[in-house]
Each structure stands twice: as structure tokens, then as C-alpha cells.
Write a protein that holds these residues in place. Structure first.
Motif, short mmCIF file in Angstrom:
data_model
loop_
_atom_site.label_atom_id
_atom_site.label_comp_id
_atom_site.label_asym_id
_atom_site.label_seq_id
_atom_site.Cartn_x
_atom_site.Cartn_y
_atom_site.Cartn_z
N ARG A 44 0.83 -1.20 0.00
CA ARG A 44 0.00 0.00 0.00
C ARG A 44 0.87 1.26 0.00
O ARG A 44 0.59 2.23 -0.73
CB ARG A 44 -0.91 -0.01 1.23
CG ARG A 44 -1.83 1.20 1.33
CD ARG A 44 -2.75 1.05 2.53
NE ARG A 44 -2.01 0.93 3.76
CZ ARG A 44 -1.55 1.97 4.47
NH1 ARG A 44 -1.80 3.19 4.06
NH2 ARG A 44 -0.90 1.79 5.59
N ARG A 45 1.93 1.26 0.80
CA ARG A 45 2.82 2.43 0.82
C ARG A 45 3.61 2.54 -0.48
O ARG A 45 3.91 3.66 -0.92
CB ARG A 45 3.76 2.33 2.02
CG ARG A 45 3.09 2.64 3.35
CD ARG A 45 4.08 2.55 4.50
NE ARG A 45 3.52 3.09 5.73
CZ ARG A 45 2.71 2.43 6.53
NH1 ARG A 45 2.37 1.19 6.22
NH2 ARG A 45 2.24 2.98 7.63
N GLY A 48 1.29 4.13 -2.90
CA GLY A 48 1.13 5.54 -2.56
C GLY A 48 2.33 6.38 -2.97
O GLY A 48 2.17 7.52 -3.42
N ALA A 52 2.27 9.46 -5.67
CA ALA A 52 2.75 10.80 -5.35
C ALA A 52 3.74 11.30 -6.40
O ALA A 52 3.69 12.46 -6.82
CB ALA A 52 3.39 10.80 -3.96
N SER A 94 -5.80 13.91 0.90
CA SER A 94 -4.52 13.31 1.32
C SER A 94 -3.36 14.25 1.05
O SER A 94 -2.29 13.82 0.62
CB SER A 94 -4.30 11.97 0.60
OG SER A 94 -5.37 11.09 0.81
N HIS A 97 -0.41 13.19 3.30
CA HIS A 97 0.30 12.01 2.80
C HIS A 97 1.14 12.38 1.57
O HIS A 97 2.27 11.90 1.42
CB HIS A 97 -0.70 10.92 2.44
CG HIS A 97 -1.40 10.33 3.62
ND1 HIS A 97 -0.78 9.50 4.51
CD2 HIS A 97 -2.67 10.47 4.08
CE1 HIS A 97 -1.61 9.14 5.46
NE2 HIS A 97 -2.78 9.72 5.23
N ALA A 100 4.31 14.19 2.77
CA ALA A 100 5.29 13.30 3.41
C ALA A 100 5.99 12.41 2.39
O ALA A 100 7.21 12.21 2.46
CB ALA A 100 4.58 12.45 4.47
N ARG A 101 5.24 11.90 1.42
CA ARG A 101 5.85 11.01 0.43
C ARG A 101 6.79 11.75 -0.50
O ARG A 101 7.88 11.25 -0.82
CB ARG A 101 4.74 10.31 -0.37
CG ARG A 101 4.01 9.24 0.44
CD ARG A 101 2.68 8.90 -0.15
NE ARG A 101 1.99 7.85 0.61
CZ ARG A 101 0.71 7.58 0.54
NH1 ARG A 101 -0.06 8.28 -0.29
NH2 ARG A 101 0.17 6.62 1.27
N ARG A 414 -4.47 -1.28 10.19
CA ARG A 414 -3.13 -1.66 9.78
C ARG A 414 -2.64 -2.90 10.52
O ARG A 414 -1.75 -3.60 10.03
CB ARG A 414 -2.16 -0.51 10.04
CG ARG A 414 -1.97 -0.19 11.51
CD ARG A 414 -1.02 0.95 11.74
NE ARG A 414 -0.75 1.14 13.17
CZ ARG A 414 0.04 2.08 13.66
NH1 ARG A 414 0.62 2.93 12.83
NH2 ARG A 414 0.23 2.18 14.96
#
Length: 574
Positions: A44-45, A48, A52, A94, A97, A100-101, A414
Motif C-alpha cells: 500500500r505504501r 502511494g 505521489a 490526502s 500524505h 510526506a511522500r 493496519r
């Protein structure tokens, strides 16, 4: 490079929706390589991070879509801030998020270390607490001692209590006492009870912008792009007269130890400008910032990447992107060992001083989203009964496991994605009745948590309905799935209620801050690194006087703050 096969498989098959076929063909190798180098912990990360990067490349930030993009050159803090402003103005979700990414990707592309959040602050000196006090009692002690009850204060207090952890026989006795208290923890009533609401049948779409608003947004985007392309504008020279007299006098007389007079004469004007622009309020703060500034400037003067290494350092050179982070990485790797708190203080001081040089800084306003209150005890009981009367066995199983583990052990979504049948274990000791624990084997916060007695029957019901292998996932079939559970409970009136795992975890946390267990133990059981969530929950609670109750049999801890009573000739503790 990330070697997780699930992460690599997700990246290999990733296809963006914001880039065209031609642009994706050019950017694919660079995007996937950088996304893998950021080392995402799960699919998932990884998805993401790729999203991004593609969102960034889809904007007008220097890539002409004619060749492979140089992400190390494109991902500058200024360009990222412009993108975030544009994304937030268009109502994009988001934003946090995305920020941060992109920040992590930019640092990885330039070979910089990704800084971790500072976890502790100087310990609050509170003499009225003990290890056997609930979070509410600790907060009351802090308030009576004149200390602010904030996330940083509670986190620092947890670090202090962690250093005094008992060992040996005392530790085993305390563990039995804390286990008994956790098992008997009940749901508490919040000052803002949250009602379960039906799931809306049709998704709500944001209102379209008017033509005037769209034109204003486009003008703002063009102005932000011009400002990002033109670079920073130096702020006017700060006036030393704006400082207190003692602070201004201390800066005039300041001389760094171990530095030659000629070098100090070159660095003194810029050092004073940095410190004066940060507006120190005391002499100690001014001297500390001056020491940090002169060491930073001396290091920056020696950098071979300067346009003219022989020239005197200018204020414009200091505003180069990531120069402060490069200096912090240099101190971490080449100087004598520094604590994380010392490096974080230096980074914060330098960012404040360097930021005062920029007359037009790009900043993204952050909005605070208050924590919604937990479920009331009646709502928890209603959820417990509702999951057992669902129209199918599968719904009963998933509902019982989700509600039982979220309300009984505080597991988040999570955590639920990794739990298997073999991770739930039943314990039986000489002094306690049988009880259940659940182990989160993977994810960002692996841990083992005790399941409260109130919700242990639900977990046992879910396990009895589980027909898979012992090592099979309890909820879902894949660890890397996007949605852990999309279950909606059906009421007698055929109204669908979606399970809110986050709010059920908040309910568990709210119950646990009323239990007399050490604060470090609670943070570990919750999988938290800071006490920010606990501080947000405190306004929902009221400190009530302790009352006598009976609980499971367990040895009482020495000097316990909880009340005790006698039942059947044995001392019991809450």
C-alpha cells in the motif's frame, strides 16, 4: 533497495491515471526505481509513493515530457510546496500524505537521510505520580504541578517512567497486577458520545468551482510558479534594537571558542543577522543559537559545491534547498556521537534562523482535525449484540473478530491485516482465570496485546467460525489488500452500518487511560511512539474519585494507587 517481493510486484504492475501513455513510458523506470529506494514497508505504501511521484510529474514543474525525468533535480522543496498549494486549492485529498511522500522521495533522490520525528522532550519534573497511576491521574498531577498537559509532556514523562522499569520478581508480580487490571477494564462514558450513523448510499461529490473562482485559482497557480522559478527573496536586515537590551549586548560581545579571529570576522555579520532575525528572547537562547549558527556557517564555507569557494559566504547561498539537512547528516556521521534530541534542537534552531532570511517563504497551512469521541458503553454493547445476529456466517465471523479485536485489544486496520488464527493464544496461570492475547506479527507496530474480558467471547466466537488453516489470515486473504474490511452490519430495520475500526480503537484507548497501568506499557500496547492521541482524548474524560470494585485475583503491586477490596478471603485489585 527494497527486497520485499510483494512491494516489487505492486510497483512492477503499477499504472498511473494522471500521466499519459507516452509520459509514463518515459518516466516509468525513474519513478519505480525511486519508489523502491524509499523502502516502503508494504504494497500500500509502495503504491502511494508511486502515485505521489506521478502526481508531481503531471504538474508544470520543469519536466517537458521529452526525456526521462531527473527526479533528484525536479523534487525541490519549492516545487513540492507549489504542488501542495495547487493540490489543496483544487480540493484534493490526502495532502498530508502527499507532502510526506514527496519529501521522503526528494531526500532519497539526493542521498539524504529521512529525519525521524523527535520522540522525547526534557522530562517534566512531577513528584506526585507513581508507576501505578492511570493517564488521567498523571495528567491531574501534571496540572497540579503547573506543567502543561500536552503530547510532548506526556511523551517525555513516559520516557522517564520507562527508565525506572522494575525487574526480577517484582516485575513478575507487577505484570500479574497489570494484566488483571487490563482484563477488567470497562468502557467509559465520554463527554461527547458518538452515535453510529447509517452509511450514505450515494457518494457526495464536491461542488464545482465557479468561473470566477477557477480564474482566481489559475492566477494564483501562475504567481506561485513564477515565485518558485525566481528563487527566494532576501528579507530586510533585522534591527538589533528590536531585541531586549541584555540579549543585544550578549550578541555584541559574543565570540565563539576555538575559532580564529580572522574567520570570526568574516562570519560575524551573517551570524548576527541569523540570530537577530530569529528574535531570541533570552541571553541563553541567543548564545545557543549563535553557537549553532557559527558552526553551520563554518561548515557551509568549506563546501566544494559553492559557486565561488574563495568568496565570502552570502545569505543567498544559505537558502539553498536541503543545506540544513545536509549539515545535520554531516554532524550525525562525522562528529562525536550526538543524541537525537541534540540534533533535533540544532535542526529546529537552524530552520528558524535560515527561514527568517526568506522574505516570501512558501508555506502550506495545516489544519488540525480534532479527535472524535469514543463510543458510549451502550453503543459498544449494541455493536457486540449486532455482530452476532447477522444474516450470514461470514458476516458474523468477520464482525465478531473485528469488533472483538478493535474494542478488546485496540487493533487498528493496519494491524488487522496481518493477524492469523495462530496469533491468538489462550493463557492459563495459577493466579488468573484463562485469558486471550493477540499478537500483531508484522506491520509498523508489532506487539502482543491482552484482550479484555468483555470482548474475549466475541473473539472466541470468530475463531470458532473460522474454517481456514491456523496460519491463514483471519480477515481477508491478502496482507497487501487495500481495504482490510468493508463489512457493513445489517440492523433489524435493514439499515447498513459500516464498522468504524478507528473509532473502536479510540474507544479502547479511552478505556485504557482510566486503568492504573504504567504509561510506557500503554503506549507499547497501543503501538504508539508518542502520547499525542492520549492527549487528544483527555478533554473527553473527567477525573472521578476511585471506587471499590472486585476483579480477577492477582497479587497487588507495592504502593499501588488503585483501590483494593476483599472478596472471598483474597485481596483483589482494580
Amino acid at each position: 533497495m527494497n527486497a520485499n517481493p510483494q512491494v516489487l510486484a505492486v510497483l512492477e504492475h503499477y499504472t498511473p491515471t494522471v500521466l499519459g501513455t507516452h509520459a509514463w513510458a518515459l518516466a516509468r523506470a525513474a519513478v519505480l526505481d525511486l519508489a523502491a529506494r524509499t523502502e516502503p514497508s508494504d504494497p500500500r505504501r509502495a503504491r502511494g509513493m508511486a502515485w505521489a511521484l506521478c502526481t508531481f510529474l503531471a504538474g508544470p514543474y520543469g519536466w517537458d515530457q521529452q526525456a526521462t525525468p531527473d527526479l533528484a533535480r525536479l523534487l525541490t522543496p519549492t516545487a513540492i510546496n507549489v504542488l501542495l498549494e495547487r493540490h489543496a486549492a483544487r480540493g484534493g485529498r490526502s495532502t498530508g500524505h502527499l507532502a510526506a511522500r514527496l519529501d521522503a522521495a526528494g531526500r532519497t533522490a539526493r542521498g539524504l537521510e529521512i529525519p525521524t520525528r523527535r520522540r522525547t522532550r526534557p522530562a517534566a519534573r512531577v513528584r506526585t505520580y507513581t508507576q501505578d497511576a492511570s493517564v488521567l491521574v498523571l495528567a491531574d498531577a501534571l496540572a497540579q504541578a503547573g506543567r502543561p498537559v500536552t503530547a510532548s509532556t506526556l511523551t517525555a514523562l513516559a520516557a522517564t517512567l520507562r527508565q525506572g522499569t522494575a525487574r526480577g520478581r517484582t516485575a513478575r508480580t507487577l505484570e500479574l497486577t497489570y494484566t488483571a487490571r487490563i482484563l477488567q477494564a470497562t468502557d467509559e462514558r465520554s463527554t461527547e458520545a458518538v452515535q453510529a450513523t447509517p452509511t450514505p448510499k450515494t457518494p457526495q461529490t464536491p461542488k464545482a468551482l465557479s468561473k470566477r473562482a477557477q480564474l482566481a485559482l489559475e492566477r494564483a497557480e501562475r504567481a506561485a510558479s513564477r515565485r518558485a522559478a525566481s528563487g527566494p527573496v532576501l528579507a530586510p536586515e533585522p534591527d538589533p534594537a528590536s531585541l531586549p537590551e541584555d540579549v543585544a549586548a550578549a550578541l555584541r560581545d559574543y565570540f565563539p571558542r576555538g575559532m580564529a579571529g580572522r574567520q570570526w570576522a568574516e562570519l560575524r555579520p551573517l551570524t548576527l543577522r541569523l540570530v537577530t532575525g530569529s528574535a531570541p528572547t533570552t541571553v541563553n537562547i541567543a548564545r545557543a543559537r549563535a553557537t549553532a549558527a557559527v558552526q553551520f556557517l563554518a561548515w557551509a564555507t568549506r563546501q566544494p559545491t559553492r559557486p565561488d569557494p574563495a568568496a565570502q559566504l552570502s545569505a543567498t547561498e544559505i537558502l539553498a534547498p536541503d543545506l540544513v539537512e545536509a549539515y545535520i547528516s554531516h554532524r550525525r556521521t562525522t562528529h562525536a556521537p550526538h543524541s537525537a534530541a541534540s540534533l533535533a534542537s540544532t535542526r529546529s534552531a537552524l530552520r528558524r534562523m535560515v527561514g527568517a532570511l526568506d522574505a516570501t517563504p512558501l508555506s502550506i497551512p495545516s489544519t488540525y482535525t480534532p479527535l472524535r469521541g469514543p463510543y458510549s458503553p451502550e453503543e459498544c454493547m449494541w455493536l457486540t449484540e449486532l455482530v452476532q445476529v447477522q444474516p450470514s456466517t461470514a458476516r458474523c465471523r468477520v464482525g465478531a473478530l473485528t469488533v472483538g479485536l478493535a474494542l478488546g485489544a485496540g487493533l487498528a486496520t493496519r494491524d488487522l491485516r496481518y493477524v492469523r488464527a495462530i496469533d491468538i493464544v489462550e493463557h492459563d496461570t495459577d493466579t488468573l482465570f484463562p485469558y486471550l492475547t493477540v499478537t500483531v506479527p508484522a506491520g509498523p507496530a508489532p506487539r502482543t496485546v491482552i484482550i479484555r474480558d468483555t470482548y474475549a467471547p466475541l473473539v472466541r466466537t470468530g475463531l470458532a467460525l473460522h474454517t481456514g488453516a491456523p496460519d491463514a489470515l483471519l480477515i481477508g486473504h491478502l496482507e497487501g489488500r487495500r481495504n482490510v474490511t468493508t463489512l457493513r452490519l445489517t440492523t433489524a430495520s435493514r439499515t447498513e452500518i459500516k464498522l468504524d475500526v478507528a473509532r473502536m480503537r479510540t474507544t479502547w484507548l479511552f478505556a485504557m487511560i482510566h486503568v492504573a497501568i504504567p504509561l510506557p506499557r500503554l503506549l507499547a500496547d497501543a503501538g504508539l511512539t508518542t502520547a499525542a492521541t492520549l492527549a487528544d482524548l483527555l478533554p473527553h474524560a473527567t477525573l472521578a474519585p476511585a471506587h471499590v470494585t472486585t476483579s480477577r485475583t492477582a497479587p497487588d503491586a507495592p504502593h499501588a494507587s488503585a483501590t483494593t477490596a476483599t472478596a472471598g478471603g483474597k485481596q483483589v485489585t482494580r
